[in-house]
Enzyme design. Structure first.
Site, PDB file in Angstrom:
ATOM      1  N   TYR A 135       0.888  -1.162   0.000  1.00  0.00           N
ATOM      2  CA  TYR A 135       0.000   0.000   0.000  1.00  0.00           C
ATOM      3  C   TYR A 135       0.926   1.211   0.000  1.00  0.00           C
ATOM      4  CZ  TYR A 135      -4.252   2.459   1.819  1.00  0.00           C
ATOM      5  OH  TYR A 135      -5.363   3.258   2.008  1.00  0.00           O
ATOM      6  N   HIS A 140      -2.217   7.554  -2.997  1.00  0.00           N
ATOM      7  CA  HIS A 140      -3.358   6.639  -2.882  1.00  0.00           C
ATOM      8  C   HIS A 140      -3.810   6.520  -1.422  1.00  0.00           C
ATOM      9  CE1 HIS A 140      -6.005   3.231  -3.503  1.00  0.00           C
ATOM     10  NE2 HIS A 140      -5.322   2.517  -2.631  1.00  0.00           N
ATOM     11  N   ARG A 149     -11.778   8.333   6.301  1.00  0.00           N
ATOM     12  CA  ARG A 149     -11.484   8.657   7.693  1.00  0.00           C
ATOM     13  C   ARG A 149     -11.502  10.167   7.872  1.00  0.00           C
ATOM     14  NH1 ARG A 149      -8.290   4.127   6.776  1.00  0.00           N
ATOM     15  NH2 ARG A 149      -6.585   5.436   6.077  1.00  0.00           N
ATOM     16  N   GLU A 204      -7.465  -1.706  -9.519  1.00  0.00           N
ATOM     17  CA  GLU A 204      -6.351  -0.990  -8.909  1.00  0.00           C
ATOM     18  C   GLU A 204      -5.132  -1.188  -9.791  1.00  0.00           C
ATOM     19  OE1 GLU A 204      -5.897  -2.165  -4.772  1.00  0.00           O
ATOM     20  OE2 GLU A 204      -7.406  -0.695  -4.152  1.00  0.00           O
ATOM     21  N   GLU A 206      -1.448  -1.497 -10.461  1.00  0.00           N
ATOM     22  CA  GLU A 206      -0.266  -1.834  -9.667  1.00  0.00           C
ATOM     23  C   GLU A 206       0.800  -2.495 -10.545  1.00  0.00           C
ATOM     24  OE1 GLU A 206      -1.048  -3.772  -5.930  1.00  0.00           O
ATOM     25  OE2 GLU A 206      -3.082  -2.999  -5.802  1.00  0.00           O
ATOM     26  N   GLN A 245     -15.561  -4.575   0.575  1.00  0.00           N
ATOM     27  CA  GLN A 245     -14.332  -4.225   1.305  1.00  0.00           C
ATOM     28  C   GLN A 245     -14.627  -3.310   2.492  1.00  0.00           C
ATOM     29  OE1 GLN A 245     -11.557  -2.139  -1.243  1.00  0.00           O
ATOM     30  NE2 GLN A 245      -9.992  -1.944   0.338  1.00  0.00           N
ATOM     31  N   TYR A 249     -13.613  -5.013   6.252  1.00  0.00           N
ATOM     32  CA  TYR A 249     -12.163  -4.912   6.494  1.00  0.00           C
ATOM     33  C   TYR A 249     -11.772  -4.678   7.951  1.00  0.00           C
ATOM     34  CZ  TYR A 249     -11.528   0.205   6.969  1.00  0.00           C
ATOM     35  OH  TYR A 249     -11.511   1.492   7.411  1.00  0.00           O
ATOM     36  N   SER A 262      -7.336 -11.349  -9.265  1.00  0.00           N
ATOM     37  CA  SER A 262      -6.341 -10.322  -9.595  1.00  0.00           C
ATOM     38  C   SER A 262      -5.758 -10.760 -10.928  1.00  0.00           C
ATOM     39  CB  SER A 262      -5.218 -10.257  -8.562  1.00  0.00           C
ATOM     40  OG  SER A 262      -5.746 -10.167  -7.257  1.00  0.00           O
ATOM     41  N   THR A 354      -1.881   0.356  -5.110  1.00  0.00           N
ATOM     42  CA  THR A 354      -2.362   1.236  -6.179  1.00  0.00           C
ATOM     43  C   THR A 354      -1.382   2.373  -6.425  1.00  0.00           C
ATOM     44  OG1 THR A 354      -4.571   0.724  -5.437  1.00  0.00           O
ATOM     45  CG2 THR A 354      -4.355   2.607  -6.915  1.00  0.00           C
TER      46      THR A 354
HETATM   47 CA    CA Z   1      -4.217  -3.268  -3.903  1.00  0.00          CA
END
Ligand code: CA
Length: 421
Positions: A135, A140, A149, A204, A206, A245, A249, A262, A354
């Site tokens: 992460y 991101h 948040r 995402e 990546e 998610q 989570y 993925s 991401t």
């Molecule tokens: Ca990811």
């Protein structure tokens, strides 16, 4: 960073000017076609070099390779030979392709060795033992923190001290072209808790590296040695169901919102091919613990793009990003992953997280591009998206370019099918 000029190489193979698969690249992959069983190839232009035929014809003589090493349905055994050998194999192929080299060009087996890429089916390049997702983009993590948040304290207190990550699911990593069914699950709907097909399906953007050397349980890898353990990179689309998610989570992290699939690109671009594009990472403040400090640059200047193609329509570019902006680099990711003694194996996959940049057109997910559905992302033909619809194909591309020299990843694509009933 790397200021030494790249030696100019020419090949007798016809390579289109915009090809990702130049003589500087030579990525490894697993392919088959109507006539050929799965085997290892190297891409050049619109062709694949069938390494098993090269081997049969004696082009790797005196390299002491195990018999049949290229007649495999994964790269794992080849990678396990170690970097010294895989580098030699790639360099040997590069030499054979040089414009003045007639060994293969004028050989009677040339027709059998050169397979047309369009006629080949690409398979998953490695048997993936374990998969970790980091992460590591500050942009991101900040965007997500702002949305879910506190906009004033978007990053959690640990974020600048360690490369945050989680252990993902290796079994559902699939090769480019594989269709993905919309996942079902629990999520908070407008009338409270609901169960059904995800209404917030996302991608995402990546990159992922594949490990090429194992460690023993208890051992750690330093940032200085980390690249010895990295074989190469692929594009990685971490499909994500944002509604599933968001509900699941807490407190243990991503689960069914992530593990339904993925997708990765089929050609593994080696660390050696990316060397000319080595790039410094952003300055880290506050200072990190010594085990995370780096003596050299471990990031790479790779341009990245995402396209959405609605069913039967043209693809539209929705994101332009770059790998070099990542706050945490691959050496730090590997050093952190193993600092507690966690062992790694050949064929582990470690995805970056991401890859978002600082501008709105560089965000690497629809979650960020549509700001969690607050605004629509405009596509061509009057289409727009907040999240993915059934029939949409997501295409990701990546390439490094410097002084007219190009090393690319090809693409990873995947189409969304309706949820299974
Ligand atoms: Ca990811």
């Amino acid at each position: 960073m790397s200021d030494s000029p790249i030696p100019i190489l020419s090949t007798w193979v016809e390579v289109p000017k915009t090809s990702d698969f130049t003589i500087y690249n030579l990525p490894f992959g697993i392919f088959k076609n109507k006539k050929l069983s799965p085997r290892i190839g190297i891409a050049i232009g619109d062709k694949i070099i069938d390494l098993s035929i090269l081997d049969q014809e004696g082009f790797f003589a005196n390299m002491f390779l195990p018999e049949g090493i290229f007649v495999k349905d994964s790269l794992n055994e080849l990678i396990s030979l170690g970097k010294v050998q895989t580098k030699k194999i790639r360099e040997r192929v590069q030499t054979l392709l040089l414009v003045d080299n007639g060994e293969l060009r004028d050989h009677s087996a040339r027709g059998k060795v050169m397979v047309t890429r369009k006629e080949a089916e690409m398979l998953l390049p490695v048997k993936i033992g374990d998969y970790t997702d980091f992460y590591s983009s500050i942009e991101h993590a900040t965007n997500v923190g702002k949305m879910f948040r506190d906009p004033e304290n978007a990053l959690l207190p640990n974020w600048k001290h360690l490369p945050v990550g989680y252990h993902g699911r290796a079994s559902s990593i699939v090769v480019s072209g594989t269709q993905i069914h919309r996942p079902k699950g629990q999520f908070k709907g407008s009338d409270g808790l609901d169960f059904g097909s995800s209404q917030k399906l996302d991608f995402e953007l990546e990159l992922a590296f594949i490990t090429g050397k194992p460690t023993k349980l208890g051992d750690s890898v330093s940032t200085e040695d980390a690249e010895e353990y990295i074989f190469g990179f692929v594009l990685f689309n971490d499909w994500s169901a944002r509604d599933i998610q968001a509900w699941e989570y807490v407190p243990l992290g991503p689960f069914l919102g992530k593990n339904f699939g993925s997708s990765i690109s089929p050609w593994v671009v080696t660390l050696e091919a990316l060397e000319p594009f080595r790039s410094a990472s952003p300055l880290q403040e506050p200072e990190v613990f010594p085990y995370l400090k780096c003596q050299k640059a471990h990031s790479f200047d790779v341009n990245l793009e995402v396209f959405i193609q609605p069913d039967g329509k043209k693809p539209s570019k929705v994101c332009t990003s770059n790998f070099k902006s990542m706050y945490w680099n691959v050496a730090q990711q590997l050093a952190h992953h193993t600092v507690n003694g966690c062992n790694i194996n050949v064929g582990d996959m470690m995805a970056s997280g991401t890859i978002s940049g600082s501008t709105e057109d560089s965000f690497g997910s629809l979650l960020e591009l549509s700001w969690n559905g607050a605004k629509a992302v405009k596509l061509e033909d009057g289409e727009e998206r907040k999240f993915l619809e059934d029939g949409d194909t997501v295409i990701m591309k990546g390439f490094a370019e410097k002084n007219g020299i190009r090393v690319g990843f090809g693409e990873v694509s995947g189409q969304i099918l309706p949820a299974k009933s």
